[in-house]
Design a protein around this motif. Structure first.
Motif, PDB file in Angstrom:
ATOM      1  N   GLY A  15      29.883  83.144 -18.693  1.00  0.00           N
ATOM      2  CA  GLY A  15      31.219  83.463 -19.169  1.00  0.00           C
ATOM      3  C   GLY A  15      31.590  82.617 -20.355  1.00  0.00           C
ATOM      4  N   ARG A  16      32.374  83.174 -21.261  1.00  0.00           N
ATOM      5  CA  ARG A  16      32.832  82.414 -22.417  1.00  0.00           C
ATOM      6  C   ARG A  16      34.344  82.353 -22.370  1.00  0.00           C
ATOM      7  NH1 ARG A  16      28.772  80.767 -24.400  1.00  0.00           N
ATOM      8  NH2 ARG A  16      29.983  79.589 -25.893  1.00  0.00           N
ATOM      9  N   PRO A  17      34.948  81.144 -22.563  1.00  0.00           N
ATOM     10  CA  PRO A  17      36.402  81.035 -22.512  1.00  0.00           C
ATOM     11  C   PRO A  17      37.114  81.964 -23.481  1.00  0.00           C
ATOM     12  CG  PRO A  17      35.422  78.864 -22.404  1.00  0.00           C
ATOM     13  CD  PRO A  17      34.293  79.843 -22.676  1.00  0.00           C
ATOM     14  N   ALA A  18      36.550  82.205 -24.666  1.00  0.00           N
ATOM     15  CA  ALA A  18      37.160  83.155 -25.596  1.00  0.00           C
ATOM     16  C   ALA A  18      36.700  84.558 -25.217  1.00  0.00           C
ATOM     17  CB  ALA A  18      36.758  82.826 -27.032  1.00  0.00           C
ATOM     18  N   ALA A  19      37.581  85.316 -24.607  1.00  0.00           N
ATOM     19  CA  ALA A  19      37.204  86.633 -24.086  1.00  0.00           C
ATOM     20  C   ALA A  19      36.675  87.514 -25.201  1.00  0.00           C
ATOM     21  CB  ALA A  19      38.415  87.281 -23.426  1.00  0.00           C
ATOM     22  N   GLY A  20      35.643  88.255 -24.858  1.00  0.00           N
ATOM     23  CA  GLY A  20      35.100  89.205 -25.817  1.00  0.00           C
ATOM     24  C   GLY A  20      34.017  88.665 -26.715  1.00  0.00           C
ATOM     25  N   THR A  21      33.693  87.367 -26.620  1.00  0.00           N
ATOM     26  CA  THR A  21      32.643  86.807 -27.449  1.00  0.00           C
ATOM     27  C   THR A  21      31.283  87.326 -26.994  1.00  0.00           C
ATOM     28  OG1 THR A  21      33.927  84.785 -27.758  1.00  0.00           O
ATOM     29  CG2 THR A  21      31.592  84.666 -28.257  1.00  0.00           C
ATOM     30  N   PRO A  22      30.475  87.873 -27.900  1.00  0.00           N
ATOM     31  CA  PRO A  22      29.159  88.385 -27.489  1.00  0.00           C
ATOM     32  C   PRO A  22      28.304  87.288 -26.854  1.00  0.00           C
ATOM     33  CG  PRO A  22      29.704  89.127 -29.703  1.00  0.00           C
ATOM     34  CD  PRO A  22      30.738  88.094 -29.326  1.00  0.00           C
ATOM     35  N   SER A  23      27.550  87.641 -25.833  1.00  0.00           N
ATOM     36  CA  SER A  23      26.683  86.662 -25.186  1.00  0.00           C
ATOM     37  C   SER A  23      25.449  87.373 -24.641  1.00  0.00           C
ATOM     38  CB  SER A  23      27.407  85.928 -24.052  1.00  0.00           C
ATOM     39  OG  SER A  23      27.843  86.838 -23.073  1.00  0.00           O
ATOM     40  N   LEU A  24      24.449  86.584 -24.285  1.00  0.00           N
ATOM     41  CA  LEU A  24      23.209  87.128 -23.752  1.00  0.00           C
ATOM     42  C   LEU A  24      23.391  87.522 -22.285  1.00  0.00           C
ATOM     43  CD1 LEU A  24      20.795  84.410 -25.185  1.00  0.00           C
ATOM     44  CD2 LEU A  24      21.329  86.640 -26.199  1.00  0.00           C
ATOM     45  N   ASP A  25      22.462  88.314 -21.786  1.00  0.00           N
ATOM     46  CA  ASP A  25      22.458  88.635 -20.364  1.00  0.00           C
ATOM     47  C   ASP A  25      22.324  87.343 -19.560  1.00  0.00           C
ATOM     48  OD1 ASP A  25      21.931  90.742 -18.100  1.00  0.00           O
ATOM     49  OD2 ASP A  25      20.379  89.205 -17.884  1.00  0.00           O
ATOM     50  N   THR A  26      23.201  87.172 -18.591  1.00  0.00           N
ATOM     51  CA  THR A  26      23.257  85.920 -17.845  1.00  0.00           C
ATOM     52  C   THR A  26      21.937  85.599 -17.144  1.00  0.00           C
ATOM     53  OG1 THR A  26      25.634  86.149 -17.477  1.00  0.00           O
ATOM     54  CG2 THR A  26      24.446  84.690 -15.987  1.00  0.00           C
ATOM     55  N   VAL A  27      21.348  86.570 -16.485  1.00  0.00           N
ATOM     56  CA  VAL A  27      20.125  86.323 -15.720  1.00  0.00           C
ATOM     57  C   VAL A  27      18.976  85.929 -16.637  1.00  0.00           C
ATOM     58  CG1 VAL A  27      18.410  87.373 -14.192  1.00  0.00           C
ATOM     59  CG2 VAL A  27      20.841  87.843 -13.847  1.00  0.00           C
ATOM     60  N   VAL A  28      18.803  86.640 -17.736  1.00  0.00           N
ATOM     61  CA  VAL A  28      17.725  86.328 -18.678  1.00  0.00           C
ATOM     62  C   VAL A  28      17.925  84.940 -19.270  1.00  0.00           C
ATOM     63  CG1 VAL A  28      16.618  86.996 -20.834  1.00  0.00           C
ATOM     64  CG2 VAL A  28      17.314  88.752 -19.200  1.00  0.00           C
ATOM     65  N   ALA A  29      19.149  84.655 -19.692  1.00  0.00           N
ATOM     66  CA  ALA A  29      19.430  83.354 -20.309  1.00  0.00           C
ATOM     67  C   ALA A  29      19.199  82.215 -19.321  1.00  0.00           C
ATOM     68  CB  ALA A  29      20.865  83.324 -20.831  1.00  0.00           C
ATOM     69  N   LEU A  30      19.677  82.367 -18.096  1.00  0.00           N
ATOM     70  CA  LEU A  30      19.511  81.298 -17.103  1.00  0.00           C
ATOM     71  C   LEU A  30      18.056  81.084 -16.741  1.00  0.00           C
ATOM     72  CD1 LEU A  30      22.491  81.855 -14.645  1.00  0.00           C
ATOM     73  CD2 LEU A  30      22.267  80.097 -16.392  1.00  0.00           C
ATOM     74  N   ALA A  31      17.274  82.149 -16.698  1.00  0.00           N
ATOM     75  CA  ALA A  31      15.851  81.999 -16.406  1.00  0.00           C
ATOM     76  C   ALA A  31      15.177  81.150 -17.475  1.00  0.00           C
ATOM     77  CB  ALA A  31      15.181  83.366 -16.311  1.00  0.00           C
ATOM     78  N   ALA A  32      15.510  81.403 -18.732  1.00  0.00           N
ATOM     79  CA  ALA A  32      14.928  80.613 -19.820  1.00  0.00           C
ATOM     80  C   ALA A  32      15.366  79.156 -19.722  1.00  0.00           C
ATOM     81  CB  ALA A  32      15.342  81.207 -21.162  1.00  0.00           C
TER      82      ALA A  32
END
Length: 311
Positions: free
Chosen positions: A52-69
């Protein structure tokens, strides 16, 4: 109730972590996600988060993929999924994703659970928005048995076979995000922690009292409290002020600026430590900061100094 993997945190001490940079910051500062995670670990922080990003709507990576890395690139630091929405997935898929992350993280995973994203996100996943709370609670009830490798009947009615997931892994601690009554009740009933974001210490303190009352009614210990905040440390013309950050949050969330006036963490390390220390009085044991400006690596180094001051 699950013990937290960062169990070195003792009463009166505040574990400090950082939200990993967005794709835009990674690109602008030539800072790969895995390098950012390793930098935070080497700096001595306790946790890193993504999702999650505090500034709503900010593009981000898929959580599962990012956390695995991130989990694969680090060795010690606790890895937090900040806004995982299990209700967007079938229960078995959610269990398989979480089990895989816990396996890669070697038990260092904390699962932050949310139901945000707005109606469009849920519609795109084929999940009625009105069912998000029921589905979230259902998955959270099933997860401990699924991750333990038990054979579990699925909650879809007659005709569905029981399933089991392998390999079995320890159930990660679950932090319930949000400040609504529903979120507090879910944290008290099904969570190991409550994870409000962008809330002043006074609001968190009031929520923590209500959380303890609800947990007692369920016959459970009161969950731990972790807070998500944002800020920029140090001084310089390129850094946003507290007023700048509050204005940006208000615009992103469509709320009055006054709501966020006391949230941003700014100034020197001692000032920042004093501001974060207010959360200790609210019962908070862990804080995750989103970097709102400046060189991300340098900000993490300053945040590590703040951590040391708080110890």
């Amino acid at each position: 109730m699950t013990f937290f993997p960062d169990s070195a945190v003792r009463p009166g001490r505040l574990a400090v972590g950082v939200t990993l940079p967005s794709p835009a910051v990674q690109r602008e500062q030539k800072l790969p996600l895995t390098e950012a995670a390793r930098h935070a670990e080497l700096a001595g922080l306790d946790l890193v988060a993504y999702g999650g990003r505090p500034a709503a709507g900010t593009p981000s990576l898929d959580t599962v993929v990012a956390l695995a890395a991130v989990a694969a690139a680090t060795e010690r630091i606790t890895v937090v999924g900040a806004a995982y929405a299990p209700a967007l997935r079938p229960p078995v898929q959610a269990a398989e994703e979480i089990a895989s992350l816990q396996h890669i993280a070697d038990g260092r995973l904390v699962l932050g659970v949310g139901t945000g994203g707005g109606r469009d996100r849920w519609a795109a996943a084929g999940v009625p928005y009105e069912e998000r709370n029921r589905r979230t609670d259902t998955v959270l009830r099933l997860l401990p048995r699924l991750l333990a490798g038990e054979r579990v009947p699925l909650p879809y009615g007659p005709g569905y076979a029981a399933v089991e997931c392998a390999p079995a892994v320890p159930m990660p601690p679950v932090w319930i995000g949000g400040t609504s009554r529903t979120a507090l009740r879910r944290a008290a009933h099904l969570g190991d922690g409550w994870f409000p974001s962008l809330a002043p210490a006074a609001d968190v303190a009031r929520g923590a009292v209500h959380l303890a009352e609800l947990a007692a009614a369920f016959g459970r210990p009161s969950p731990a409290v972790a807070v998500g905040t944002t800020g920029a440390l140090g001084a310089g013309p390129d850094l946003p002020t507290r007023a700048d950050i509050a204005a940006g949050l208000a615009a992103a969330h469509g709320s009055p600026r006054e709501r966020f006036a006391d949230v941003p963490v700014t100034g020197g390390c001692r000032e920042a430590a004093e501001r974060l220390h207010r959360y200790c009085g609210a019962g908070v044991t862990r804080v995750l900061m989103d970097i709102a400006g400046g060189d991300w690596r340098h900000q993490v180094d300053l945040l590590a100094e703040v951590r040391d001051l708080l110890r």
